[in-house]
Design an enzyme around this catalytic site. Structure first.
Site, PDB file in Angstrom:
ATOM      1  N   ASP A   1      29.439  19.436  36.414  1.00  0.00           N
ATOM      2  CA  ASP A   1      30.120  20.561  37.040  1.00  0.00           C
ATOM      3  C   ASP A   1      31.502  20.083  37.512  1.00  0.00           C
ATOM      4  O   ASP A   1      31.729  18.877  37.677  1.00  0.00           O
ATOM      5  CB  ASP A   1      29.268  21.023  38.228  1.00  0.00           C
TER       6      ASP A   1
ATOM      7  N   ASN B   1      24.683  27.769  40.049  1.00  0.00           N
ATOM      8  CA  ASN B   1      24.909  27.938  38.609  1.00  0.00           C
ATOM      9  C   ASN B   1      24.780  26.626  37.827  1.00  0.00           C
ATOM     10  O   ASN B   1      24.970  26.602  36.622  1.00  0.00           O
ATOM     11  CB  ASN B   1      26.277  28.594  38.346  1.00  0.00           C
TER      12      ASN B   1
ATOM     13  N   LYS C   1      26.231  27.227  30.861  1.00  0.00           N
ATOM     14  CA  LYS C   1      26.007  25.792  31.062  1.00  0.00           C
ATOM     15  C   LYS C   1      24.681  25.355  30.440  1.00  0.00           C
ATOM     16  O   LYS C   1      24.611  24.329  29.777  1.00  0.00           O
ATOM     17  CB  LYS C   1      25.997  25.466  32.563  1.00  0.00           C
TER      18      LYS C   1
ATOM     19  N   SER D   1      31.896  24.151  33.281  1.00  0.00           N
ATOM     20  CA  SER D   1      32.308  24.820  34.504  1.00  0.00           C
ATOM     21  C   SER D   1      32.371  26.324  34.316  1.00  0.00           C
ATOM     22  O   SER D   1      32.691  26.800  33.227  1.00  0.00           O
ATOM     23  CB  SER D   1      33.681  24.294  34.938  1.00  0.00           C
ATOM     24  N   ASP D   2      32.085  27.051  35.380  1.00  0.00           N
ATOM     25  CA  ASP D   2      32.270  28.502  35.349  1.00  0.00           C
ATOM     26  C   ASP D   2      33.667  28.894  35.808  1.00  0.00           C
ATOM     27  O   ASP D   2      33.957  30.082  35.968  1.00  0.00           O
ATOM     28  CB  ASP D   2      31.209  29.192  36.207  1.00  0.00           C
TER      29      ASP D   2
ATOM     30  N   GLU E   1      33.960  21.972  40.127  1.00  0.00           N
ATOM     31  CA  GLU E   1      34.306  22.206  41.539  1.00  0.00           C
ATOM     32  C   GLU E   1      33.197  21.702  42.471  1.00  0.00           C
ATOM     33  O   GLU E   1      32.026  21.990  42.258  1.00  0.00           O
ATOM     34  CB  GLU E   1      34.541  23.702  41.765  1.00  0.00           C
TER      35      GLU E   1
END
Lengths: 202, 202
Positions: free
Chosen positions: B7, B155, B133, B90-91, B9
């Site tokens: 991930d 997430n 993801k 990442s989203d 952030e």
């Protein structure tokens, strides 16, 4: 989102087996995927020659440690990575690739593994998948990426044809004769321009 | 071959929306995927707040240009990239990620895109895929990679559970309360040690 998939040898770095052939003086090791379309046949042939000459993984790694990436390759790749996502799809082996990846600033590379015995002899290799480059393109497409693929060899043709866009880079005449519909680029400037055109249209 | 999926952030860079919330003083923009498990709800909520305050993409990009990656993140990632293949899942949006990727030495990142109107207002977003993801992990597994996944947010949970190995990194108490079986790491030293254990066993 776009993803650009590049072959490694002949595109960003010299052909490793040709360099090793020069270093050892073994002419027969000059054959590459640019000449032989059957990868399994090619690798078995190479492994037999290594055995005949009692050459180990470490000997090849010593040669690789002296190889420089192609002139302009790092700058080309740096600019490309500032524009879009890049993954290197190669049929080489992680045991060979590491020092070259360091020179290139550690781009992501999906490649294969060697099987090495306790004496350091290469006894076999492990393909992640048959036609793994094409399968990687299919996987990225299934993840909803627009894909651009480029390379110089027989083993790049299925990925280039499967991708949303693509071109050849410094491919030999034997491939150009057969693949008349694939665009050929021969300088990094042309190559980057071709990719930028794709990125701007997607 | 192994591939480590991280991930972005909270793991390598600060939470972008929290930074933007601080910059603008808009308390309501502090909510992140660490707090809200429904990503679509979260993004629609954010886009509405931006509209209310007439804040444009460029305003967020101005904030991002001042963000530094987390202390030690670059060194952690550099070492990890010298050991194995790394992809950031990442989203976030490519429009946000670019300056942070530059600071991190351009690792490969698979993320999403924003939809921006002619005045520069963010009007919508484009997820590459629902639960993207997890789907990326599945794709890498189908390509015969051993996968390790790590993150700090709701997430990230499906990708961590789908991967061959994984852990949490600096996850909030709300996630730790529910996910008691997932290992937690809180320093890059622990994090790297956990990944190395996985790499040595695969």
């Amino acid at each position: 989102m776009n993803i650009v998939c590049l072959d490694l040898e002949g595109v960003l770095v010299p052909e490793i087996w040709i360099a090793f052939s020069k270093e050892t003086g073994i002419e027969k090791l000059k054959l590459t995927t640019r000449d032989e379309s059957d990868y399994d046949k090619l690798m078995k042939y190479r492994i037999n020659i290594l055995k005949e000459h009692n050459l180990k993984l470490q000997d090849i790694q010593n040669t690789i440690s002296k190889i420089n990436v192609l002139d302009g390759a790092k700058e080309f790749l740096d600019e490309l990575r500032s524009l879009t996502q890049v993954v290197i799809l190669s049929d080489t082996f992680s045991e060979f690739a590491a020092p070259l990846m360091k020179q290139l600033g550690y781009p992501t590379i999906l490649c294969n593994d060697l099987i090495v015995d306790e004496t350091g002899m290469i006894v076999d290799y492990r393909l992640r998948a048959q036609d793994g480059k094409r399968k990687a393109i299919e996987a990225f497409k299934a993840l909803n990426f627009k894909t651009f693929a480029a390379g110089d060899s027989y083993n790049d043709l299925t990925m280039i044809k499967k991708a949303d866009g693509g071109c050849l880079f410094r491919a030999p005449q034997s491939i150009l004769d057969v693949e008349k519909n694939l665009k050929l680029t021969t300088t990094y400037e042309q190559f980057l321009a071709e990719i930028k055109t794709f990125l701007n249209n997607n």
